[in-house]
Write a protein that holds these residues in place. Structure first.
Motif, PDB file in Angstrom:
ATOM      1  N   GLY A  61      -9.482 -13.624  -4.064  1.00  0.00           N
ATOM      2  CA  GLY A  61     -10.494 -12.805  -5.187  1.00  0.00           C
ATOM      3  C   GLY A  61      -9.917 -12.673  -6.433  1.00  0.00           C
ATOM      4  N   GLU A  62      -8.617 -12.858  -6.721  1.00  0.00           N
ATOM      5  CA  GLU A  62      -8.248 -13.022  -8.020  1.00  0.00           C
ATOM      6  C   GLU A  62      -7.792 -14.467  -8.505  1.00  0.00           C
ATOM      7  OE1 GLU A  62      -4.566 -10.442  -7.842  1.00  0.00           O
ATOM      8  OE2 GLU A  62      -5.806  -8.714  -6.877  1.00  0.00           O
ATOM      9  N   LEU A  63      -8.928 -15.233  -8.397  1.00  0.00           N
ATOM     10  CA  LEU A  63      -8.939 -16.433  -8.521  1.00  0.00           C
ATOM     11  C   LEU A  63      -8.347 -17.022  -9.967  1.00  0.00           C
ATOM     12  CD1 LEU A  63     -10.013 -19.216  -7.286  1.00  0.00           C
ATOM     13  CD2 LEU A  63     -11.859 -18.795  -8.799  1.00  0.00           C
ATOM     14  N   ASP A  64      -8.316 -16.447 -11.097  1.00  0.00           N
ATOM     15  CA  ASP A  64      -7.560 -16.786 -12.241  1.00  0.00           C
ATOM     16  C   ASP A  64      -6.288 -16.184 -12.483  1.00  0.00           C
ATOM     17  OD1 ASP A  64      -9.719 -18.146 -13.062  1.00  0.00           O
ATOM     18  OD2 ASP A  64     -10.753 -16.346 -13.947  1.00  0.00           O
ATOM     19  N   ALA A  65      -5.769 -15.431 -11.307  1.00  0.00           N
ATOM     20  CA  ALA A  65      -4.394 -14.991 -11.432  1.00  0.00           C
ATOM     21  C   ALA A  65      -3.476 -15.343 -10.157  1.00  0.00           C
ATOM     22  CB  ALA A  65      -4.454 -13.365 -11.322  1.00  0.00           C
ATOM     23  N   MET A  66      -3.875 -16.332  -9.468  1.00  0.00           N
ATOM     24  CA  MET A  66      -3.162 -17.012  -8.314  1.00  0.00           C
ATOM     25  C   MET A  66      -1.719 -17.179  -8.718  1.00  0.00           C
ATOM     26  SD  MET A  66      -5.613 -19.618  -6.352  1.00  0.00           S
ATOM     27  CE  MET A  66      -7.320 -19.021  -5.536  1.00  0.00           C
ATOM     28  N   HIS A  67      -0.790 -16.886  -7.797  1.00  0.00           N
ATOM     29  CA  HIS A  67       0.535 -17.299  -8.099  1.00  0.00           C
ATOM     30  C   HIS A  67       1.153 -18.087  -6.954  1.00  0.00           C
ATOM     31  CE1 HIS A  67       4.401 -16.625  -9.926  1.00  0.00           C
ATOM     32  NE2 HIS A  67       5.037 -16.324  -8.898  1.00  0.00           N
ATOM     33  N   LYS A  68       1.711 -19.295  -7.185  1.00  0.00           N
ATOM     34  CA  LYS A  68       2.476 -20.304  -6.235  1.00  0.00           C
ATOM     35  C   LYS A  68       3.769 -20.279  -6.466  1.00  0.00           C
ATOM     36  CE  LYS A  68      -1.696 -22.593  -4.503  1.00  0.00           C
ATOM     37  NZ  LYS A  68      -2.702 -21.710  -4.842  1.00  0.00           N
ATOM     38  N   VAL A  69       4.808 -20.597  -5.696  1.00  0.00           N
ATOM     39  CA  VAL A  69       5.823 -20.948  -6.186  1.00  0.00           C
ATOM     40  C   VAL A  69       6.442 -22.221  -5.419  1.00  0.00           C
ATOM     41  CG1 VAL A  69       8.355 -20.339  -5.946  1.00  0.00           C
ATOM     42  CG2 VAL A  69       6.663 -18.607  -6.409  1.00  0.00           C
ATOM     43  N   VAL A  70       6.672 -23.288  -6.161  1.00  0.00           N
ATOM     44  CA  VAL A  70       6.870 -24.415  -5.354  1.00  0.00           C
ATOM     45  C   VAL A  70       8.476 -24.581  -5.181  1.00  0.00           C
ATOM     46  CG1 VAL A  70       6.474 -27.076  -5.268  1.00  0.00           C
ATOM     47  CG2 VAL A  70       4.661 -25.523  -5.956  1.00  0.00           C
ATOM     48  N   LEU A  71       8.775 -24.925  -4.027  1.00  0.00           N
ATOM     49  CA  LEU A  71      10.398 -24.780  -3.742  1.00  0.00           C
ATOM     50  C   LEU A  71      10.697 -26.351  -3.205  1.00  0.00           C
ATOM     51  CD1 LEU A  71      10.719 -21.441  -1.924  1.00  0.00           C
ATOM     52  CD2 LEU A  71      11.528 -22.080  -4.301  1.00  0.00           C
ATOM     53  N   GLU A  72      11.964 -26.834  -3.012  1.00  0.00           N
ATOM     54  CA  GLU A  72      12.162 -28.011  -2.639  1.00  0.00           C
ATOM     55  C   GLU A  72      13.149 -28.094  -1.414  1.00  0.00           C
ATOM     56  OE1 GLU A  72      15.705 -30.069  -5.196  1.00  0.00           O
ATOM     57  OE2 GLU A  72      13.895 -29.838  -6.098  1.00  0.00           O
ATOM     58  N   ALA A  73      12.649 -28.729  -0.501  1.00  0.00           N
ATOM     59  CA  ALA A  73      13.706 -28.951   0.681  1.00  0.00           C
ATOM     60  C   ALA A  73      14.340 -30.435   0.593  1.00  0.00           C
ATOM     61  CB  ALA A  73      12.960 -29.220   2.067  1.00  0.00           C
ATOM     62  N   PRO A  74      15.683 -30.546   0.901  1.00  0.00           N
ATOM     63  CA  PRO A  74      16.301 -31.561   0.646  1.00  0.00           C
ATOM     64  C   PRO A  74      15.786 -32.947   1.662  1.00  0.00           C
ATOM     65  CG  PRO A  74      17.861 -30.100   1.655  1.00  0.00           C
ATOM     66  CD  PRO A  74      16.654 -29.329   1.236  1.00  0.00           C
ATOM     67  N   ASP A  75      15.217 -32.890   2.625  1.00  0.00           N
ATOM     68  CA  ASP A  75      15.178 -33.734   3.684  1.00  0.00           C
ATOM     69  C   ASP A  75      14.142 -33.248   4.785  1.00  0.00           C
ATOM     70  OD1 ASP A  75      16.568 -32.196   5.422  1.00  0.00           O
ATOM     71  OD2 ASP A  75      18.439 -33.495   4.730  1.00  0.00           O
ATOM     72  N   GLU A  76      13.587 -34.236   5.647  1.00  0.00           N
ATOM     73  CA  GLU A  76      12.729 -33.914   6.695  1.00  0.00           C
ATOM     74  C   GLU A  76      13.493 -32.676   7.516  1.00  0.00           C
ATOM     75  OE1 GLU A  76      10.773 -36.016  10.606  1.00  0.00           O
ATOM     76  OE2 GLU A  76      11.094 -37.303   9.039  1.00  0.00           O
ATOM     77  N   ALA A  77      14.579 -32.762   8.091  1.00  0.00           N
ATOM     78  CA  ALA A  77      15.428 -31.808   8.959  1.00  0.00           C
ATOM     79  C   ALA A  77      15.242 -30.452   8.409  1.00  0.00           C
ATOM     80  CB  ALA A  77      16.695 -32.132   9.083  1.00  0.00           C
TER      81      ALA A  77
END
Length: 128
Positions: A61-77
């Motif tokens: 509902g707040e389309l222009d105010a979406m907040h995402k955080v992209v994190l990294e995992a070092p590997d598949e495990a």
């Protein structure tokens, strides 16, 4: 799926967390665009699977105010271990498995209040 741990109420800022494997880019030499695509797939799937969830609806509902955080995992495990922990704790998410290779590449949570899920993600760094 509802979450087992309630939000603290300190923050209602809704965040969609995305965790992607950094080794795809750094050691497996995937193109950056392919890695970004994995994040898009997982985020879209998590929203779709939890479309009727009240937090998801508020987030959308707040389309222009979406907040995402992209994190990294070092590997598949580390990515699959996180997925298992989230499953055990009742945290709604989608583990994206790229086909036809059958490789877990990324996961995305449905939108949650930041304080409700940060504890499960704090060991992961921002993706750079």
């Amino acid at each position: 799926m509802s979450m087992a741990v309630p939000a603290s109420g300190a923050s209602r800022r809704l965040v969609q967390y995305v965790v992607v494997r950094s080794d795809l880019l750094r050691t497996m030499a995937w193109p950056l665009g392919a890695v970004i695509t994995q994040c898009c797939h997982a985020a879209t799937a998590a929203i779709h699977l939890n479309y009727d969830d009240p937090d998801t609806q508020e987030y959308l509902g707040e389309l222009d105010a979406m907040h995402k955080v992209v994190l990294e995992a070092p590997d598949e495990a580390s990515l699959t271990n996180l997925s298992e922990t989230l499953r055990e704790k009742g945290v709604a998410h989608k583990l994206w498995i790229e086909q036809p290779e059958n490789i877990p590449t990324c996961l995305a949570l449905k939108p949650y209040p930041k304080d409700a899920v940060h504890t499960y993600l704090r060991k992961f760094k921002l993706f750079r």
